[in-house]
Design a protein around this motif. Sequence first.
Motif, PDB file in Angstrom:
ATOM      1  N   GLU A 287       0.838  -1.193   0.000  1.00  0.00           N
ATOM      2  CA  GLU A 287       0.000   0.000   0.000  1.00  0.00           C
ATOM      3  C   GLU A 287       0.876   1.247   0.000  1.00  0.00           C
ATOM      4  O   GLU A 287       1.910   1.290   0.682  1.00  0.00           O
ATOM      5  CB  GLU A 287      -0.933   0.007   1.217  1.00  0.00           C
ATOM      6  N   ILE A 288       0.444   2.257  -0.765  1.00  0.00           N
ATOM      7  CA  ILE A 288       1.141   3.541  -0.804  1.00  0.00           C
ATOM      8  C   ILE A 288       0.129   4.657  -0.620  1.00  0.00           C
ATOM      9  O   ILE A 288      -1.070   4.477  -0.857  1.00  0.00           O
ATOM     10  CB  ILE A 288       1.915   3.733  -2.123  1.00  0.00           C
ATOM     11  N   GLU A 289       0.613   5.799  -0.204  1.00  0.00           N
ATOM     12  CA  GLU A 289      -0.248   6.966  -0.036  1.00  0.00           C
ATOM     13  C   GLU A 289      -0.092   7.884  -1.245  1.00  0.00           C
ATOM     14  O   GLU A 289       1.036   8.199  -1.637  1.00  0.00           O
ATOM     15  CB  GLU A 289       0.115   7.714   1.248  1.00  0.00           C
ATOM     16  N   ILE A 290      -1.228   8.285  -1.840  1.00  0.00           N
ATOM     17  CA  ILE A 290      -1.174   9.145  -3.035  1.00  0.00           C
ATOM     18  C   ILE A 290      -2.131  10.317  -2.863  1.00  0.00           C
ATOM     19  O   ILE A 290      -3.088  10.246  -2.075  1.00  0.00           O
ATOM     20  CB  ILE A 290      -1.545   8.362  -4.313  1.00  0.00           C
ATOM     21  N   PRO A 291      -1.911  11.396  -3.590  1.00  0.00           N
ATOM     22  CA  PRO A 291      -2.843  12.537  -3.519  1.00  0.00           C
ATOM     23  C   PRO A 291      -4.055  12.324  -4.417  1.00  0.00           C
ATOM     24  O   PRO A 291      -3.977  11.658  -5.449  1.00  0.00           O
ATOM     25  CB  PRO A 291      -1.987  13.704  -4.016  1.00  0.00           C
ATOM     26  N   THR A 292      -5.180  12.883  -4.023  1.00  0.00           N
ATOM     27  CA  THR A 292      -6.381  12.984  -4.866  1.00  0.00           C
ATOM     28  C   THR A 292      -6.820  14.442  -4.850  1.00  0.00           C
ATOM     29  O   THR A 292      -6.271  15.271  -4.116  1.00  0.00           O
ATOM     30  CB  THR A 292      -7.524  12.091  -4.345  1.00  0.00           C
ATOM     31  N   ARG A 296      -5.373  13.268   0.503  1.00  0.00           N
ATOM     32  CA  ARG A 296      -4.569  12.050   0.347  1.00  0.00           C
ATOM     33  C   ARG A 296      -5.399  10.812   0.680  1.00  0.00           C
ATOM     34  O   ARG A 296      -6.317  10.854   1.503  1.00  0.00           O
ATOM     35  CB  ARG A 296      -3.336  12.114   1.244  1.00  0.00           C
ATOM     36  N   THR A 297      -5.043   9.709   0.013  1.00  0.00           N
ATOM     37  CA  THR A 297      -5.720   8.448   0.256  1.00  0.00           C
ATOM     38  C   THR A 297      -4.740   7.306   0.053  1.00  0.00           C
ATOM     39  O   THR A 297      -3.620   7.512  -0.440  1.00  0.00           O
ATOM     40  CB  THR A 297      -6.932   8.276  -0.686  1.00  0.00           C
ATOM     41  N   THR A 298      -5.125   6.089   0.424  1.00  0.00           N
ATOM     42  CA  THR A 298      -4.264   4.904   0.323  1.00  0.00           C
ATOM     43  C   THR A 298      -4.614   4.105  -0.927  1.00  0.00           C
ATOM     44  O   THR A 298      -5.797   3.870  -1.213  1.00  0.00           O
ATOM     45  CB  THR A 298      -4.420   4.015   1.563  1.00  0.00           C
ATOM     46  N   ARG A 300      -3.754   0.481  -2.972  1.00  0.00           N
ATOM     47  CA  ARG A 300      -3.146  -0.848  -2.864  1.00  0.00           C
ATOM     48  C   ARG A 300      -2.507  -1.230  -4.191  1.00  0.00           C
ATOM     49  O   ARG A 300      -3.143  -1.183  -5.237  1.00  0.00           O
ATOM     50  CB  ARG A 300      -4.190  -1.887  -2.476  1.00  0.00           C
ATOM     51  N   LYS A 316     -13.335   9.214  -7.594  1.00  0.00           N
ATOM     52  CA  LYS A 316     -12.373  10.229  -7.163  1.00  0.00           C
ATOM     53  C   LYS A 316     -12.056  11.227  -8.290  1.00  0.00           C
ATOM     54  O   LYS A 316     -11.075  11.964  -8.209  1.00  0.00           O
ATOM     55  CB  LYS A 316     -11.078   9.558  -6.702  1.00  0.00           C
TER      56      LYS A 316
END
Length: 379
Positions: A287-292, A296-298, A300, A316
Amino acid sequence: MAKRDYYEVLGVSREAGPEEIKKAYRRLARQYHPDLNPGNKETEEKFKEIQEAYDVLSDPQKRATYDRFGHQEEVFQGFGGFDGMRGFTSGIEDIFDAFFGGGFSTGRRRSESGPKRGADLRYDLEITLEEAVKGKNTFIRLHRLEHCPECGGSGAKDGSSPVTCQACNGTGQQQFVRNTAFGSFVSVKTCTACHGEGRIIKEPCPMCRGEGRVSRERKIEVKLPAGLDNGTKIRMAGEGEAGTKGGPPGDLYIVIFVRPHEFFTRQGNDLLCEVPISFVHAALGGEIEIPTIDGRTTLRIPEGTQPDTVLRLKGKGVPNVRGFGKGDQLVKIKVEIPRRLNTKQKKLLRDFALASGLDISASQDKGFIHRFKDTLGGK
């Protein structure tokens, strides 16, 4: 009053042929036509006499009857009388086209002096992608023509009012009627007294100088709905320039321009972005954290994710501007290969290669070579 001889009227002999008669008529028509001699009653009567003579002498049957009986009105009643001869067209069109440019009318033109709608206005508004996606209320400033507050748009000084133009009776146009043997011709011109306005302001308003409108800067609130895109036009009814003579105002059109975003690219109602991950994440997943656009959201990452794989985050993206659903966020995976490895990292990768049966000393993967040979038929 006795009528003059038709041949004398046209200035031709009794032996004159059709072309000579036609030529004489054209010459005299140019000279005596009422539109070329406005207000001259003598010329108007002369022109009617010329037309009457030509109408008879240009028609073989009428000419033969005239040559035999002369001016005996009862003889010509079978032809509808001179005043009723309105079907004749030969030759007259040439004169109208050559000298009057089609400026004759048998009907009344629509007056242009009535209420007129105000002009539409355009305003280009630049917004951010976040504002386009989420919508917002903002304010703009623009100059426009509005009704003069001093005279209320009438153009007349306080305590006075415009008066109807007597020259055109408020129509803004003057008509000049010419009664001829060919019918009644009406030429319509813009009234010279009121210049087409239909009214005359004797005491102009000092603020607008009789125009009825003044230029003003206005601060206008604009409600931007969610989901706007580049080039979208928002119509604001009645926010254009004021009309004249009681006419309605025009409209204001807001044209949207969305500034480019450093991270997101819009594709319809979807938002596309590229996210770099390590080759370890690509191989093992996680899992990584990314911007929307909302924060930010996670995300997979599936195990064994390949470069340029596109993963989708439902809902999104950009909402439909009409309120029907919402787009997605598309995440394109970019696998990063480390450029520099320390000794320990290199040893681990070599061990991984040996465990996988890979000969990293070879110039190319043998498995690929075998697959390539199979494609070529074992050659």
